[in-house]
Write an enzyme that holds these catalytic residues in place. Structure first.
Site, mmCIF file in Angstrom:
data_model
loop_
_atom_site.group_PDB
_atom_site.id
_atom_site.type_symbol
_atom_site.label_atom_id
_atom_site.label_comp_id
_atom_site.label_asym_id
_atom_site.label_seq_id
_atom_site.Cartn_x
_atom_site.Cartn_y
_atom_site.Cartn_z
ATOM 1 N N TYR A 259 0.824 -1.205 0.000
ATOM 2 C CA TYR A 259 0.000 0.000 0.000
ATOM 3 C C TYR A 259 0.864 1.265 0.000
ATOM 4 O O TYR A 259 0.653 2.179 -0.805
ATOM 5 C CB TYR A 259 -0.916 -0.006 1.217
ATOM 6 C CG TYR A 259 -1.754 1.249 1.355
ATOM 7 C CD1 TYR A 259 -2.783 1.511 0.477
ATOM 8 C CD2 TYR A 259 -1.497 2.166 2.375
ATOM 9 C CE1 TYR A 259 -3.550 2.662 0.598
ATOM 10 C CE2 TYR A 259 -2.267 3.309 2.513
ATOM 11 C CZ TYR A 259 -3.288 3.558 1.618
ATOM 12 O OH TYR A 259 -4.030 4.705 1.738
ATOM 13 N N LYS B 139 1.277 4.168 -3.148
ATOM 14 C CA LYS B 139 0.967 5.597 -3.022
ATOM 15 C C LYS B 139 2.211 6.460 -3.266
ATOM 16 O O LYS B 139 2.101 7.591 -3.753
ATOM 17 C CB LYS B 139 0.379 5.870 -1.642
ATOM 18 C CG LYS B 139 -1.012 5.288 -1.441
ATOM 19 C CD LYS B 139 -2.037 5.888 -2.399
ATOM 20 C CE LYS B 139 -3.450 5.444 -2.070
ATOM 21 N NZ LYS B 139 -4.476 6.077 -2.919
#
Length: 245
Positions: free
Chosen positions: A163, A167
C-alpha cells in the site's frame, strides 16, 4: 455548471467529496465499480437535497469501463473540469517486506497506480476542454519517504509495504504529470485526507469523512494562483496561517 468525476465515490471519503463538490455548485459524477452501489449513493444525496449528482459505472481496473465512462461524460457534458482519483485499496493488513508476495503488489498497484494512470489519460481529452482543469490524486502521508525512513517513528509501528509503495508511486506520477502540464492551466496535486474514520480504516482515525473531503476539494477548487505538482498532508505538514489554500 462545472463538472467533476470522483472515482470510488459510492461510500466513505469519496461520497463525502461528491457531496461537498455538489454543495459548491458542481455537477458530480459518482464513479462506482458497482453501478447499483453508486445509484444508491446518488439517491441518498438526492434525498438530502443534492440533485446535481449522477452515478456512473467505473471500474478503474477495466479499460472498457473507463472508456465507457469517458464516452458517457463526453456525450452528456462535452467536457470535465475536475477529476478526483479517489478509488483505492489497501491490499489487506499486515504487509511485510519480508513476506508479502508480488501478487499482492500487483493487485494493489492495479487499482492505486495503474487505475489512476488509465483514468487520467482517458479523461485528459475532456479536461483539456475546461478553462481551469484540476486533478487531485488521493494519497497518504504513509507514502512519505522522509517519515517512513525514521525507523523510530511511532506512527509506523507496522509497515504496509504494498500500500505505501503504491501511493509513493502515485505521488511520483502526480509530480511528473504536473510537470508535463506546467505550461497549461492544469493544476495537479496529491492530497492526504488524513487518518479517516471509514470502513477503509475499520472506523479508526483522527479525522471524519467530512474533514477529509474538505482537505481534498480545497485543491480541486484552487484558482490559477494555486500550487501544482505538490503533495499535501495537513496532519503532518500544516499550511502556514496566511496560506491562501
Amino acid at each position: 455548471m462545472k463538472t467533476a468525476l470522483v472515482t470510488g465515490a459510492n461510500k466513505g471519503i469519496g461520497l463525502e467529496v461528491a457531496k461537498q463538490l455538489s454543495q459548491n455548485g458542481l455537477f458530480v459524477y459518482i464513479g462506482s465499480r458497482n453501478l447499483n452501489s453508486g445509484q444508491d449513493a446518488a439517491k441518498k444525496l438526492s434525498a438530502e437535497g443534492f440533485e446535481n449528482v449522477k452515478a456512473i459505472q467505473l471500474d478503474v481496473t477495466d479499460p472498457q469501463s473507463i472508456q465507457a465512462a469517458k464516452n458517457l461524460i463526453a456525450t452528456e457534458t462535452g467536457s470535465l473540469d475536475i477529476l478526483i482519483n479517489n478509488a483505492g485499496i489497501s491490499g489487506g493488513f499486515q504487509q511485510s517486506a519480508l513476506a508479502t508476495g508480488s501478487d499482492v503488489f500487483k493487485t494493489v498497484y492495479e487499482t492505486n497506480v495503474f487505475g489512476v494512470v488509465d483514468v487520467t489519460q482517458a479523461m485528459l481529452e475532456l479536461l483539456k476542454k475546461s478553462e481551469e482543469p484540476r486533478i487531485v490524486n488521493v494519497s497518504t502521508s504513509m507514502a512519505s519517504l522522509n517519515l517512513a525512513a525514521d525507523l523510530s517513528n511511532a506512527n509506523y509501528p507496522t509497515r504496509y509495504v504494498a500500500y505505501q509503495s503504491s501511493k509513493a508511486a502515485l505521488n511520483m506520477y502526480t509530480i511528473n504529470l504536473a510537470y508535463e502540464l506546467r505550461d497549461t492551466t492544469f493544476k495537479v496535486n496529491a492530497v492526504c485526507p488524513g487518518w479517516t474514520k471509514t470502513d477503509f480504516t475499520g472506523y479508526q482515525g483522527t479525522s471524519t469523512a467530512e474533514e477529509a473531503a474538505q482537505r481534498i476539494i480545497k485543491f480541486a477548487l484552487i484558482d490559477k494562483h494555486g500550487p501544482t505538482g505538490q503533495f499535501f498532508s495537513e496532519e503532518y505538514f500544516p499550511a502556514p496561517a496566511n496560506c491562501p489554500w
